[in-house]
Enzyme design. Structure first.
Site, PDB file in Angstrom:
ATOM      1  N   HIS A  76       0.846  -1.245   0.429  1.00 51.02           N
ATOM      2  CA  HIS A  76       0.367   0.384  -0.102  1.00 51.02           C
ATOM      3  C   HIS A  76       1.086   1.663  -0.051  1.00 51.02           C
ATOM      4  O   HIS A  76       1.992   1.187   1.172  1.00 51.02           O
ATOM      5  CB  HIS A  76      -1.026   0.392   1.179  1.00 51.02           C
ATOM      6  CG  HIS A  76      -2.076  -0.976   1.059  1.00 51.02           C
ATOM      7  ND1 HIS A  76      -2.671  -0.828   2.152  1.00 51.02           N
ATOM      8  CD2 HIS A  76      -2.591  -1.843  -0.154  1.00 51.02           C
ATOM      9  CE1 HIS A  76      -4.318  -1.600   0.757  1.00 51.02           C
ATOM     10  NE2 HIS A  76      -3.437  -2.417   0.130  1.00 51.02           N
ATOM     11  N   TYR A 204      -9.602   6.256   7.142  1.00 50.17           N
ATOM     12  CA  TYR A 204      -9.720   5.837   8.580  1.00 50.17           C
ATOM     13  C   TYR A 204     -10.772   7.017   8.728  1.00 50.17           C
ATOM     14  O   TYR A 204     -10.543   7.761   8.076  1.00 50.17           O
ATOM     15  CB  TYR A 204      -8.277   7.078   9.190  1.00 50.17           C
ATOM     16  CG  TYR A 204      -7.220   5.184   9.492  1.00 50.17           C
ATOM     17  CD1 TYR A 204      -6.568   4.933   8.906  1.00 50.17           C
ATOM     18  CD2 TYR A 204      -6.907   4.735  10.631  1.00 50.17           C
ATOM     19  CE1 TYR A 204      -5.697   4.145   8.247  1.00 50.17           C
ATOM     20  CE2 TYR A 204      -6.138   3.490  10.860  1.00 50.17           C
ATOM     21  CZ  TYR A 204      -5.624   3.001   9.261  1.00 50.17           C
ATOM     22  OH  TYR A 204      -4.598   2.300   9.960  1.00 50.17           O
ATOM     23  N   PRO A 296      -5.188   0.483  17.875  1.00 53.66           N
ATOM     24  CA  PRO A 296      -5.285   0.280  17.006  1.00 53.66           C
ATOM     25  C   PRO A 296      -5.143   0.725  15.623  1.00 53.66           C
ATOM     26  O   PRO A 296      -4.822   0.732  14.696  1.00 53.66           O
ATOM     27  CB  PRO A 296      -6.479  -1.319  16.858  1.00 53.66           C
ATOM     28  CG  PRO A 296      -6.947  -0.889  17.832  1.00 53.66           C
ATOM     29  CD  PRO A 296      -6.850   0.033  19.087  1.00 53.66           C
ATOM     30  N   LYS A 300       0.296  -0.284  15.089  1.00 50.29           N
ATOM     31  CA  LYS A 300       1.412   0.322  15.586  1.00 50.29           C
ATOM     32  C   LYS A 300       2.098  -1.243  16.135  1.00 50.29           C
ATOM     33  O   LYS A 300       3.346  -1.630  16.980  1.00 50.29           O
ATOM     34  CB  LYS A 300       1.852   1.187  16.362  1.00 50.29           C
ATOM     35  CG  LYS A 300       1.976   2.892  15.494  1.00 50.29           C
ATOM     36  CD  LYS A 300       2.907   2.344  14.640  1.00 50.29           C
ATOM     37  CE  LYS A 300       3.337   3.595  13.566  1.00 50.29           C
ATOM     38  NZ  LYS A 300       3.686   2.740  11.965  1.00 50.29           N
ATOM     39  N   TYR A 388       3.286   6.648  10.149  1.00 45.86           N
ATOM     40  CA  TYR A 388       2.517   5.471   9.619  1.00 45.86           C
ATOM     41  C   TYR A 388       3.470   4.043   9.094  1.00 45.86           C
ATOM     42  O   TYR A 388       3.106   3.153   9.375  1.00 45.86           O
ATOM     43  CB  TYR A 388       1.135   5.647   8.789  1.00 45.86           C
ATOM     44  CG  TYR A 388      -0.042   4.929   8.301  1.00 45.86           C
ATOM     45  CD1 TYR A 388       0.860   4.020   7.873  1.00 45.86           C
ATOM     46  CD2 TYR A 388      -0.990   5.062   9.603  1.00 45.86           C
ATOM     47  CE1 TYR A 388      -0.522   3.005   7.285  1.00 45.86           C
ATOM     48  CE2 TYR A 388      -1.857   3.867   9.351  1.00 45.86           C
ATOM     49  CZ  TYR A 388      -1.649   3.089   8.700  1.00 45.86           C
ATOM     50  OH  TYR A 388      -2.148   2.243   8.064  1.00 45.86           O
TER      51      TYR A 388
HETATM   52  C1  PHB Z   1      -6.759  -4.255  10.542  1.00 46.70           C
HETATM   53  O1  PHB Z   1      -6.466  -4.789   9.266  1.00 46.70           O
HETATM   54  O2  PHB Z   1      -7.159  -4.864  10.787  1.00 46.70           O
HETATM   55  C2  PHB Z   1      -5.980  -2.833  11.036  1.00 46.70           C
HETATM   56  C3  PHB Z   1      -5.483  -1.617  10.035  1.00 46.70           C
HETATM   57  C4  PHB Z   1      -5.269  -0.761  10.441  1.00 46.70           C
HETATM   58  C5  PHB Z   1      -5.358  -0.241  11.514  1.00 46.70           C
HETATM   59  C6  PHB Z   1      -6.122  -1.829  12.685  1.00 46.70           C
HETATM   60  C7  PHB Z   1      -6.111  -2.266  12.161  1.00 46.70           C
HETATM   61  O3  PHB Z   1      -4.646   0.394  12.020  1.00 46.70           O
END
Ligand code: PHB
Ligand code: APR
Length: 393
Positions: A76, A204, A296, A300, A388
């Site tokens: 990505h 997000y 989450p 990280k 990130y």
């Molecule tokens: C996930 O794909 O479970 C996932 C991806 C990014 C995040 C948290 C969870 O920040």
């Protein structure tokens, strides 16, 4: 009758931290034994996030665990942060020259187990009543029970890779430990569905109704989350209610085009920020979730465990092979320097994107202004992107 064993490094915990540390130590000729409380099936049943920083990908490649990651991992180059219909693209590649790899943590753990099996490493499952002793001596001892037999391992060093609920952290005297915690007043309800992802990159989403995240595992397996009150239970959430709330929070164009389906996994996870200092007590070294927990939102958790392993594996190899103590003496401070930066980023992403029940209208304006600033400032986007994709080790 106590059975006794010997090894150079005893590792408590057979999750990603313990497995990766053991694999890297074994590749350098250092002997390890892993003590794991659960069965392998249970460890591999845990659904966990799957965004790998470039440093994590490099460490897994160094450990010889890369075939499936390279074949099935999805590179990505960016992600989206949204505020209702405002969509801000964070272009990692353009801003940092790096990318991340979307590849489930469960797959990483399974591949690490396979690599350790090929290595012939002793991994003891189903251990109970683990006690860590003699941390101030030249050799330490770990007592544990397996198959109703009390057993003891003598070792030079102990790696506490046993997660937030393990025994290692609390083996450090409370008078020595300094703990820091922020418990967030909400959780994430997560759903796995065999449907194509709503978007080719992660979204997000911040909205007046709350946070949502659109993620994925592969082109036909999507992972979604919505912010829910801590009092909610999974049973309160039908699939229909989940999809309706998720669509309310995602940008309109995404919500209208996405494909929904039955959930194949549904769970609620609490959010907290936690860190415990120091990471070392005599021959004991804390790694990963045993030392810290991040919400989450910044993806990280696994990546921070891997950076701890980066610092500790080379320190232990030096201590065993050359008797140099410089690495192990500096481990706690070195690892904590990066831990706190990741802690900050995860906290910032969480407070920036979630609605807090007791917040006033000023807070909502601050969230909107932050997203608007990101939309108009390449500097702001670069700051977010470099955190990130992963700060340097
Ligand atoms: C996930 O794909 O479970 C996932 C991806 C990014 C995040 C948290 C969870 O920040
Ligand atoms: N004795 C032996 N094993 C134990 C004990 C104990 N007393 N207590 C816990 N364990 C085991 C758990 O069963 C688990 O398999 O230690 C392991 C810890 O693994 P994780 O909790 O996954 O922690 P870690 O390996 O540091 O990985 C961090 O996992 O939880 C996610 O979000 C987190 O992605 C991050 C990653």
């Amino acid at each position: 009758m106590i059975i006794s064993k010997k090894t150079q490094i005893a590792i408590i915990g057979g999750g990603p931290s313990g497995l990766l540390l053991s694999q890297l130590l074994n590749l350098s000729g250092v002997d390890t034994v892993i003590l794991e409380r659960s069965s392998r099936e249970h460890v591999l049943s845990r659904i966990r996030a799957g965004v790998l920083e470039s440093g994590t990908v490099d460490m897994l490649r160094q450990a010889g665990v890369f075939e499936r990651m390279e074949k099935q991992g999805i590179p990505h180059n960016g992600c989206y942060l949204t505020d209702s219909d405002l969509m801000v693209h964070i272009n990692f590649r353009e801003l940092t020259g790096k990318q991340v790899l979307v590849f489930g943590q469960t797959e990483v753990t399974a591949d690490l187990y396979a690599a350790q099996d090929r290595m012939g490493t002793e991994i003891i499952h189903g251990v109970e009543d683990v006690k860590i002793n003699d941390l101030g001596q030249t050799r330490s001892k770990i007592d544990y029970t397996v198959n109703a037999t009390r057993t003891s391992i003598e070792c030079m060093y102990v790696a506490g890779c046993d997660g937030f609920h393990g025994v290692s952290r609390n083996t450090i005297p409370a008078t020595v430990r300094q703990e820091y915690e922020r418990v967030y007043p909400f959780g994430w309800l997560g759903v796995l569905s065999q449907t194509p992802p709503a978007n080719h990159e992660l979204i997000y989403a911040n909205s007046p109704h709350g946070f949502a995240l659109a993620s994925m595992r592969n082109e036909n397996l999507s992972r979604y989350y919505v912010q829910v009150p801590m009092t909610d239970k999974v049973g309160d959430w039908s699939d229909e209610r989940f999809w309706e709330v998720l669509k309310q929070r995602l940008p309109t164009e995404t919500a209208q085009s996405m494909i929904t389906g039955s959930s194949i996994e549904k769970s609620i996870a609490p959010l907290r920020s936690f860190a415990s200092e120091p990471l070392r007590w005599g021959n004991l070294f804390l790694v990963g979730d045993a030392a810290h927990i991040v919400p989450p939102t910044g993806a990280k958790g696994l990546n921070l465990a891997v950076s701890d392993v980066f610092y500790l594996h080379s320190a232990l190899i030096d201590a065993i092979k050359t008797q140099s103590r410089t690495g192990i003496d500096g481990y706690s401070d070195r690892a904590l320097a990066r831990i706190w930066k990741s802690m900050r980023f995860s906290w910032q992403m969480t407070t920036m994107l979630h609605r807090f029940d007791d917040e006033d209208n000023f807070a909502g304006q601050m969230r909107r202004a932050t997203l608007s600033h990101l939309a108009h400032s390449e500097t702001a986007r670069r700051e977010l992107a470099e955190n990130y994709v992963g700060l340097p080790y």
